[in-house]
Write an enzyme that holds these catalytic residues in place. Structure first.
Site, PDB file in Angstrom:
ATOM      1  CG  HIS A  72      -2.139  -0.852   1.021  1.00 21.20           C
ATOM      2  ND1 HIS A  72      -3.358  -0.564   1.576  1.00 21.20           N
ATOM      3  CD2 HIS A  72      -2.315  -1.985   0.293  1.00 21.20           C
ATOM      4  CE1 HIS A  72      -4.238  -1.486   1.198  1.00 21.20           C
ATOM      5  NE2 HIS A  72      -3.624  -2.367   0.435  1.00 21.20           N
ATOM      6  CE1 TYR A 201      -5.419   4.324   8.259  1.00 21.13           C
ATOM      7  CE2 TYR A 201      -6.119   4.103  10.536  1.00 21.13           C
ATOM      8  CZ  TYR A 201      -5.306   3.714   9.496  1.00 21.13           C
ATOM      9  OH  TYR A 201      -4.376   2.715   9.693  1.00 21.13           O
ATOM     10  N   PRO A 293      -5.020   1.200  18.499  1.00 17.95           N
ATOM     11  CG  PRO A 293      -6.941   0.055  17.887  1.00 17.95           C
ATOM     12  CD  PRO A 293      -6.312   0.760  19.042  1.00 17.95           C
ATOM     13  CE  LYS A 297       3.283   3.568  13.079  1.00 13.76           C
ATOM     14  NZ  LYS A 297       3.716   2.983  11.819  1.00 13.76           N
ATOM     15  CE1 TYR A 385      -1.557   4.261   8.857  1.00 13.81           C
ATOM     16  CE2 TYR A 385      -0.351   3.196   7.079  1.00 13.81           C
ATOM     17  CZ  TYR A 385      -1.459   3.263   7.909  1.00 13.81           C
ATOM     18  OH  TYR A 385      -2.444   2.307   7.812  1.00 13.81           O
TER      19      TYR A 385
HETATM   20  C1  PHB Z   1      -6.429  -3.856  10.613  1.00 12.57           C
HETATM   21  O1  PHB Z   1      -6.475  -4.146   9.411  1.00 12.57           O
HETATM   22  O2  PHB Z   1      -6.801  -4.638  11.491  1.00 12.57           O
HETATM   23  C2  PHB Z   1      -5.920  -2.512  10.991  1.00 12.57           C
HETATM   24  C3  PHB Z   1      -5.350  -1.708  10.016  1.00 12.57           C
HETATM   25  C4  PHB Z   1      -4.901  -0.444  10.349  1.00 12.57           C
HETATM   26  C5  PHB Z   1      -5.026   0.005  11.639  1.00 12.57           C
HETATM   27  C6  PHB Z   1      -5.569  -0.798  12.621  1.00 12.57           C
HETATM   28  C7  PHB Z   1      -6.036  -2.065  12.295  1.00 12.57           C
HETATM   29  O3  PHB Z   1      -4.620   1.251  11.934  1.00 12.57           O
END
Ligand code: PHB
Ligand code: APR
Length: 400
Positions: A72, A201, A293, A297, A385
């Site tokens: 990604h 997000y 989450p 990280k 990130y």
């Molecule tokens: C996930 O795919 O579980 C996931 C991805 C990004 C995040 C948190 C969880 O920031």
């Protein structure tokens, strides 16, 4: 029984450490409280920084992550109903992340450990650490009701937030820092194609949403929910309905729904324990720190701790130097606090807090707008990130 390094916990931290030490010829045994099936049943995040993938490479367990993992090069931020792309690749001089589930990382590590015939004791009960501030530590446990002792040179506490290792450090030595957030994440896994090619997000008036994925045919969605909600309160239908309300009609043109494979609620917490070494006990991963989450990280920090611990152990056994052991806690904590700051900031920016108020909402909106308009601000997001550098690159290059 005797080994060089006793590893407590067969989560990703313990298993990765075991594999790296094995590759370096350093004998180790893993003690795990649960069964392998239980460990694999936990669904966790799925975004790997380059450093984590490099460590999987070094451990010789990255084949499937390279084949099946999705590269990604960007993420999307959504607010005020509009989507904005953060071009990770362009803003970081060519870096990206790999979307590959933690469950799969754990499975690959378990398979490699089995194939190498290495010792993992599952369903080890009553694990207790002894003599961590002496030169002869040992681990006591029960296996099938029989008391056992594992003597070792070092103990790696990779037993997660609820493990025994951190609690074995004397209370007058250990300092902890914590923030508990007033909401949780309701996660759902489903065999439906993701709503978009990249993660979204979303900051919405009804609360935060994350649209993530495990593959081109498997999606992972999260909704911010009150801590009082129970997973039984959320039927699949209710989940999809709320997701639609938060994302809006435009995004949902490409939303495919279906039955859930798994649903669970996780509370959000920031937590750090200092120091991360006491005598011959090293803490690594969730045993020492938790991040909310947002930004994924947790696994990446666990991997970088393990990288530093691997370096400390190879310094000790192969180079006869204790420099890595002495620096371990400080090197880890520097990176831990950076990731804590980023995860706390990204959570604060994108979630709805009970006490945000009108002024708080305006501040969130102003910061989100600044983030997409200012190259410096989006670069700061992007570089965190994809993962801050670990200062292990030389080591990895030299030993690969
Ligand atoms: C996930 O795919 O579980 C996931 C991805 C990004 C995040 C948190 C969880 O920031
Ligand atoms: N004895 C033996 N094993 C134990 C004990 C104990 N007393 N207590 C806990 N364990 C085991 C757990 O059963 C679990 O399998 O330790 C393991 C810890 O694994 P994780 O919780 O997955 O922690 P870690 O390996 O540090 O991985 C960090 O997990 O929570 C995510 O965000 C986090 O992605 C990150 C990753």
């Amino acid at each position: 029984m005797r080994t060089k390094v006793a590893i407590i916990g067969a989560g990703p931290a313990g298993l990765l450490l075991g594999q790296l030490l094995h590759k370096a010829g350093i004998d180790n045994v893993i003690l795990e409280r649960q069964t392998p099936e239980y460990v694999l049943g936990r669904i966790r995040a799925g975004v790997l920084e380059k450093t984590a993938v490099d460590l999987l490479d070094l451990a010789g367990v990255s084949e499937r992550a390279h084949q099946e993992g999705l590269v990604h090069e960007g993420i999307e931020l959504m607010f005020d109903g509009a989507r904005h792309r953060i071009d990770l690749q362009e803003l970081t001089g060519g870096k990206h992340v790999t979307v590959y589930g933690q469950t799969e990382v754990t499975r690959d590590l378990m398979d490699a450990r089995n194939n190498a015939g290495l010792s993992t004791i599952y369903e080890a009960e009553g694990v207790q650490l002894e003599g961590i501030d002496t030169n002869a530590p040992q681990v006591r446990y029960r296996q099938n009701g029989v008391e056992q002792t594992l003597q070792c040179d070092f103990i790696a506490g990779c037993d997660g937030f609820h493990g025994v290792s951190r609690k074995s450090i004397p209370a007058d030595v250990l300092r902890t820092y914590e923030r508990v957030y007033p909401f949780g994440w309701l996660g759902m896994l489903a065999d439906v194609p993701p709503v978009s090619d990249e993660l979204i997000y979303a900051h919405t008036p009804r609360g935060f949403v994350l649209c993530s994925m495990r593959s081109e045919t498997r999606s992972r969605y999260y909704l911010q929910v009150p801590l009082t909600d129970k997973v039984e309160d959320w039927s699949d239908e209710a989940f999809w309905d709320e997701l639609r309300l938060r994302l809006g009609a435009d995004v949902c043109k490409t939303l495919v729904t279906g039955p859930s494979l798994e649903k669970s609620i996780a509370p959000l917490r920031s937590f750090v324990a200092e120091p991360m070494r006491h005598g011959r006990l090293f803490l690594a991963g969730d045993a020492a720190h938790i991040v909310p989450p947002t930004g994924a990280k947790g696994l990446n920090l666990a991997a970088s701790d393990v990288g530093f611990l691997y370096e400390a152990m190879t310094d000790h056994y192969l180079e006869r130097s204790d420099r890595g052991i002495e620096n371990y806690s400080q090197r880890c904590l520097e990176r831990v606090w950076s990731a804590e700051r980023f995860s706390w900031w990204f959570t604060t920016l994108t979630h709805k807090f009970p006490d945000t108020g009108e002024f708080g909402l305006k501040m969130q909106a102003a910061e989100l707008n600044y983030l997409i308009k200012s190259r410096s601000a989006s670069s700061a997001l992007a570089e965190n990130y994809v993962g801050l550098p670990m200062r292990m690159e030389d080591l990895l290059a030299a030993r690969a």
